[in-house]
Design a protein around this motif. Structure first.
Motif, short mmCIF file in Angstrom:
data_model
loop_
_atom_site.label_atom_id
_atom_site.label_comp_id
_atom_site.label_asym_id
_atom_site.label_seq_id
_atom_site.Cartn_x
_atom_site.Cartn_y
_atom_site.Cartn_z
N ARG A 45 0.81 -1.22 0.00
CA ARG A 45 0.00 0.00 0.00
C ARG A 45 0.85 1.27 0.00
O ARG A 45 0.33 2.37 0.19
CB ARG A 45 -0.89 0.01 1.24
N PHE A 46 2.14 1.13 -0.21
CA PHE A 46 3.06 2.26 -0.10
C PHE A 46 2.66 3.40 -1.02
O PHE A 46 2.74 4.57 -0.65
CB PHE A 46 4.48 1.78 -0.44
N ASP A 47 2.21 3.07 -2.24
CA ASP A 47 1.81 4.11 -3.17
C ASP A 47 0.69 4.98 -2.60
O ASP A 47 0.70 6.20 -2.72
CB ASP A 47 1.35 3.47 -4.48
N TRP A 48 -0.30 4.34 -2.00
CA TRP A 48 -1.41 5.10 -1.43
C TRP A 48 -0.95 5.93 -0.24
O TRP A 48 -1.43 7.05 -0.04
CB TRP A 48 -2.53 4.15 -1.02
N ARG A 49 -0.03 5.38 0.53
CA ARG A 49 0.47 6.14 1.68
C ARG A 49 1.23 7.39 1.24
O ARG A 49 1.31 8.38 1.98
CB ARG A 49 1.38 5.25 2.54
N LEU A 50 1.79 7.35 0.03
CA LEU A 50 2.53 8.49 -0.49
C LEU A 50 1.64 9.72 -0.63
O LEU A 50 2.12 10.85 -0.62
CB LEU A 50 3.15 8.12 -1.85
N LEU A 51 0.32 9.49 -0.74
CA LEU A 51 -0.60 10.63 -0.87
C LEU A 51 -0.59 11.51 0.37
O LEU A 51 -1.02 12.66 0.33
CB LEU A 51 -2.02 10.11 -1.13
N LYS A 52 -0.11 10.97 1.50
CA LYS A 52 0.04 11.80 2.71
C LYS A 52 1.10 12.88 2.52
O LYS A 52 1.14 13.87 3.25
CB LYS A 52 0.47 10.94 3.89
N GLY A 53 2.01 12.63 1.58
CA GLY A 53 3.16 13.50 1.40
C GLY A 53 4.42 12.79 1.83
O GLY A 53 4.45 12.11 2.86
N ALA A 54 5.48 12.94 1.04
CA ALA A 54 6.71 12.20 1.29
C ALA A 54 7.33 12.55 2.65
O ALA A 54 7.93 11.69 3.30
CB ALA A 54 7.72 12.47 0.17
N GLU A 55 7.18 13.81 3.10
CA GLU A 55 7.83 14.23 4.35
C GLU A 55 7.24 13.55 5.57
O GLU A 55 7.88 13.50 6.62
CB GLU A 55 7.75 15.74 4.50
N LEU A 56 6.03 13.01 5.46
CA LEU A 56 5.44 12.26 6.56
C LEU A 56 5.45 10.76 6.27
O LEU A 56 5.75 9.96 7.15
CB LEU A 56 4.00 12.72 6.81
N MET A 57 5.16 10.40 5.06
CA MET A 57 5.01 8.99 4.72
C MET A 57 6.32 8.23 4.84
O MET A 57 6.36 7.12 5.39
CB MET A 57 4.45 8.87 3.30
N VAL A 58 7.41 8.78 4.32
CA VAL A 58 8.70 8.06 4.36
C VAL A 58 9.18 7.87 5.80
O VAL A 58 9.57 6.76 6.18
CB VAL A 58 9.75 8.77 3.49
N PRO A 59 9.16 8.89 6.66
CA PRO A 59 9.53 8.65 8.06
C PRO A 59 8.66 7.60 8.74
O PRO A 59 9.16 6.75 9.48
CB PRO A 59 9.37 10.02 8.71
N GLU A 60 7.35 7.66 8.50
CA GLU A 60 6.47 6.67 9.13
C GLU A 60 6.75 5.27 8.61
O GLU A 60 6.66 4.28 9.37
CB GLU A 60 5.01 7.05 8.90
N ALA A 61 7.10 5.15 7.34
CA ALA A 61 7.45 3.83 6.79
C ALA A 61 8.72 3.30 7.43
O ALA A 61 8.83 2.10 7.72
CB ALA A 61 7.61 3.93 5.27
N TYR A 62 9.68 4.19 7.68
CA TYR A 62 10.90 3.76 8.37
C TYR A 62 10.60 3.38 9.81
O TYR A 62 11.10 2.39 10.35
CB TYR A 62 11.95 4.87 8.33
N MET A 63 9.71 4.14 10.45
CA MET A 63 9.36 3.87 11.85
C MET A 63 8.66 2.52 12.02
O MET A 63 8.93 1.80 12.98
CB MET A 63 8.46 5.00 12.39
N ASP A 64 7.78 2.17 11.08
CA ASP A 64 7.04 0.90 11.25
C ASP A 64 7.71 -0.28 10.54
O ASP A 64 7.17 -1.39 10.55
CB ASP A 64 5.59 1.05 10.80
N GLY A 65 8.87 -0.04 9.93
CA GLY A 65 9.63 -1.13 9.33
C GLY A 65 9.24 -1.49 7.92
O GLY A 65 9.78 -2.46 7.36
N SER A 66 8.32 -0.74 7.30
CA SER A 66 7.94 -1.05 5.92
C SER A 66 8.90 -0.47 4.89
O SER A 66 8.75 -0.71 3.70
CB SER A 66 6.51 -0.58 5.64
#
Length: 449
Positions: A45-66
């Motif tokens: 679902r990474f593509d859809w999460r990108l709609l949040k904006g890269a400045e939030l989505m990428v850190p959150e992806a690193y935080m949750d291990g995705s």
């Protein structure tokens, strides 16, 4: 991964970024000389999460291990991103959208005293032990000063305090207001090397406890007072005002009242030294990651909007100094120290917190080394002649402060002075030794234990 591919294809030119998707397929972007980073995406679902904006989505992806790294690391990814973002610049659509959002936040984020206290507690009251894992012994949570770039963190933080004290032109008996005093290191230093009286104010109960205990331990409680107080509630006038790393917490739209308060608190011939992060770009927004996880209510102003507020307060700008890479060097030390103590941080919190803190530190480091942030020091007064005509006085003031530091450290390390050396553990010489040996030895103020 089409949305991600479109975004990275437009952004990455310098360096090489390879992305391995959940299906195992790899796609490479860029190719010019630069950082080489490979990341693996585990979430379909990474593509859809990108709609949040890269400045939030990428850190959150690193935080949750995705999002994990196959080559390179978080700091290199941030450097690659910043470098290409600087090169590309903002589009007209992005700029217009940011203006709309900024106006909205000016009303949503109005920083009342009650909200300011909650915001301060959210960051600073997480526990003093966390900050001891990565700060210097004096608990200086702001940009250090690296005259050569080779200083230790302790030496650079002492140099920062000395540099600020020199600009304040202190004299015995003066009253000093420290707005946003943190754990008390700056206030205690000023009192010890210049025989001044200091009122330090903070909105953090944890910081207040430590600061008061340090003042008592150093025998300075009669000259240094710490209070849990909003800067807007301070009364009276002061010969000198110092504010280090506080203006970033004033909030969007609050620069005018902040500098008006500085004017009201200064005596007619007083001097203020405001040390704060500033962006080199036009007024913008706090990143969504920082707002959500690190500094709720925080806002880093542009130099242009800062000067508008100074002008409207009718303060004289006596001097302005811009530190470009110093905070990046400071935070690099913090990142390394946090990494060395990561197991302790994980025991205090959890793995997700550690990853969040790594994003915070790495992102902040990158903002000053490859991004648009710097630190400014504004020397302000109510009168144009509050300081000498030229900067020549700084060398004389710095020499006096170093001499006082040596005397204070010597009086504590002599046969009747208790423990040897200052609280910071600096060597007796400077970073290169030589004839000025001893100039970086701190006065013996009790460290923030």
């Amino acid at each position: 991964m089409r949305l991600l591919s479109w975004f990275l294809g437009r952004l990455v030119r310098e360096g090489t970024l390879t992305v391995i998707g959940p299906d195992g397929r790899a796609e490479t972007f860029g190719g010019e000389p630069g950082h080489q980073v490979t990341v693996r995406i585990h979430d379909p679902r990474f593509d859809w999460r990108l709609l949040k904006g890269a400045e939030l989505m990428v850190p959150e992806a690193y935080m949750d291990g995705s999002l994990t790294f196959e080559k390179g690391n978080l700091r290199e990814l941030i450097a690659l991103y910043n470098t290409n973002l600087e090169r590309r610049g903002a589009s007209q659509v992005e700029t217009a959208f940011e203006r709309v959002v900024r106006v909205t936040h000016r009303f949503i984020d109005h920083n009342t005293p009650q909200r300011a206290r909650r915001n301060a507690a959210a960051h600073y009251d997480m526990g003093n032990e966390l900050y001891r894992l990565f700060l210097d012994e004096d608990m200086q949570y702001s940009c250090a000063y690296f005259p050569t770039g080779e200083e230790t963190l302790e030496q650079a933080q002492l140099a920062k305090k000395r540099h600020i004290a020199a600009k304040l032109l202190l004299a015995p008996g003066q009253r000093v207001l420290d707005i946003g005093c943190g754990w008390g290191g700056m206030a205690l230093y000023l009192a010890q090397v210049a025989d001044v009286e200091v009122l330090g104010v903070t909105l953090s109960e944890r910081q207040l406890e430590v600061a008061r205990a340090r003042a008592r331990a150093a025998g300075l409680a009669d000259r240094v007072t710490f209070e849990l107080m909003d800067y807007r509630d301070v009364r009276g006038q002061f010969d000198r005002i110092v504010s280090v790393g506080m203006m970033e917490h004033v909030g969007i739209g609050q620069l005018g009242p902040y500098f008006a308060n500085v004017l009201q608190r200064l005596t007619p011939d007083g001097v203020a030294l405001i040390h704060s992060i500033v962006r080199k770009e036009p007024p913008g927004l706090t990143s969504t990651f920082t707002r959500k996880y690190i500094f709720p209510g925080g806002y880093i102003p542009a130099l242009s909007e800062t000067m508008v507020a100074v002008e409207r307060a009718r303060l004289w700008l006596l001097d302005c100094e811009i530190w470009r890479r110093h905070y990046g060097l400071t935070i690099g030390h913090w990142y390394d120290r946090f990494a060395a103590n990561r197991d302790k941080a994980k025991a205090m919190h959890d793995e997700t917190f550690c990853r969040m803190w790594e994003v915070y530190l790495a992102g902040a480091e990158g903002a000053f080394l490859t991004g648009p942030m710097a630190v400014m020091q504004l020397q302000l007064g109510r009168q144009r002649d509050a300081v000498p005509l030229t900067r020549d006085y700084l060398a004389e003031q710095t020499g006096r402060l170093r001499a006082r530091e040596r005397r204070e450290a010597g009086s504590k390390s002599g046969p009747h002075g208790g423990r040897h050396g200052g609280p910071h553990g600096e060597p007796h010489g400077g970073p290169h030794g030589g004839p000025d040996a001893g100039h970086d030895k701190a006065p013996s103020i009790e460290p923030a234990k």
